[in-house]
Design an enzyme around this catalytic site. Sequence first.
Site, PDB file in Angstrom:
ATOM      1  CG  ASN A   1     -50.493  28.966   1.480  1.00 18.72           C
ATOM      2  OD1 ASN A   1     -49.957  30.374   1.639  1.00 18.72           O
ATOM      3  ND2 ASN A   1     -51.013  28.685   0.587  1.00 18.72           N
TER       4      ASN A   1
ATOM      5  N   GLY B   1     -47.055  27.084  -4.704  1.00 24.34           N
ATOM      6  CA  GLY B   1     -45.672  27.550  -5.357  1.00 24.34           C
ATOM      7  C   GLY B   1     -44.772  26.858  -4.056  1.00 24.34           C
ATOM      8  CB  ALA B   2     -43.491  27.219  -1.290  1.00 22.87           C
ATOM      9  CG  ASN B   3     -46.036  22.588  -1.205  1.00 21.42           C
ATOM     10  OD1 ASN B   3     -45.227  22.896  -0.615  1.00 21.42           O
ATOM     11  ND2 ASN B   3     -47.446  22.724  -1.089  1.00 21.42           N
TER      12      ASN B   3
ATOM     13  CG  ASP C   1     -51.133  15.506   4.991  1.00 25.72           C
ATOM     14  OD1 ASP C   1     -52.190  15.429   4.507  1.00 25.72           O
ATOM     15  OD2 ASP C   1     -51.367  15.569   5.911  1.00 25.72           O
TER      16      ASP C   1
ATOM     17  N   GLY D   1     -50.397  16.833  -4.373  1.00 26.26           N
ATOM     18  CA  GLY D   1     -50.222  17.189  -6.194  1.00 26.26           C
ATOM     19  C   GLY D   1     -49.178  18.359  -6.687  1.00 26.26           C
ATOM     20  CG  ASP D   2     -48.692  21.291  -4.627  1.00 20.04           C
ATOM     21  OD1 ASP D   2     -49.442  21.985  -5.452  1.00 20.04           O
ATOM     22  OD2 ASP D   2     -49.132  22.109  -3.190  1.00 20.04           O
TER      23      ASP D   2
ATOM     24  CB  SER E   1     -45.365  15.033   2.424  1.00 17.79           C
ATOM     25  OG  SER E   1     -45.694  16.025   1.679  1.00 17.79           O
TER      26      SER E   1
HETATM   27  O1  RIB Z   1     -51.436  22.252  -2.689  1.00 16.73           O
HETATM   28  C1  RIB Z   1     -51.308  22.020  -1.113  1.00 16.73           C
HETATM   29  C2  RIB Z   1     -51.423  23.529  -1.043  1.00 16.73           C
HETATM   30  O2  RIB Z   1     -52.534  24.081  -0.962  1.00 16.73           O
HETATM   31  C3  RIB Z   1     -50.668  23.725   0.967  1.00 16.73           C
HETATM   32  O3  RIB Z   1     -49.294  23.617   0.822  1.00 16.73           O
HETATM   33  C4  RIB Z   1     -51.628  24.744   0.802  1.00 16.73           C
HETATM   34  O4  RIB Z   1     -50.887  26.161   1.328  1.00 16.73           O
HETATM   35  C5  RIB Z   1     -52.586  25.036  -0.122  1.00 16.73           C
HETATM   36  O5  RIB Z   1     -51.857  25.893  -0.557  1.00 16.73           O
END
Ligand code: RIB
Length: 318
Positions: free
Chosen positions: A19, A49-51, A253, A258-259, A298
Amino acid sequence: MAKEAPSEGFRVVVVGSANVDLEVGVPHWPDPGESVIAVASERFPGGKGANQAVAAAKAGGVSTALVSAWGADADGALLQEFLLSAGVDTRAVRTVDCPTGLAIVMVDPEGANVVTVVKGANDRVELGEPGCQLVSGARVVLANLEIPVATVARAAQAAREARAVFVLNAAPTTDLPRELLDNVDVLIVSEHGARELAKQHFGMYPSDDGPLLSALRRLVPSVVMTRGGEGVLVASADQEIELVRALPVEPVDHTGAGDTFNGVLAARLAEGAALGEATRAATAAASISLSRAGAGPSIPDAREVARALATGRVPQLD
Ligand code: RIB
């Protein structure tokens, strides 16, 4: 130019969303019907997923690929640049004819957030042939639930066939079929998600953490339950439940913390670490992420995580 895929395959394969986050700082949470003036606004690369893929790649020495989808638009291009610059392989990300996923993220002065996701292209994430090939060479496959559950179930099945470790980050909370859970090795879940899952499968949930984790371990071999500032509980076969404490931090923030946790945990497991050790590194990395703005920007690198683990403190930005 795209880099060659490593001959032994990517160690971590993430199957999940991508996203762009429209993040707005709010002075307080608006009530229904109330308008507030934002104190700041910025667009960040994000999506679970990207994170997670970036967190795994930055954890150091772990080749990482992402299976996802985005649109043929500027947001897709922003995400691709973000992923490539972190060293994530994006050849199994489909470009589809609908807009890239968008998350509207409100952040209050304490760093807490409220997120609304417009799924867009994420609803079209498929494993497909490229994804299957990636999974068949992976050590760890990590998935989240901002994409179709059927795709996650296919990835779990493919991981089982390839004898890869399948890690499911059960976020956002949604019902999970037993056939999917049967192929999960490690479940990462929030306290809220844990209760919902127990309710779905057993019709009730125990109020204490120990019995709640025992109930979930009837569904999957290992459970990692995240509890925000209260730290993380790790429940695995034949082991006492382990509490891993978060590092002291003034949150700026919460978005992406979590990611970061999930991606670093997957990377450490792929390097052969035990679940408790992987969780300690992941917790330190998440604490660093909390001290910074935005999701993608981050995410710390291996050096910062090593420093945090050695000192028990969140390092300041150089
Ligand atoms: O977990 C954080 C993510 O959740 C954000 O980057 C946002 O895109 C949502 O998918």
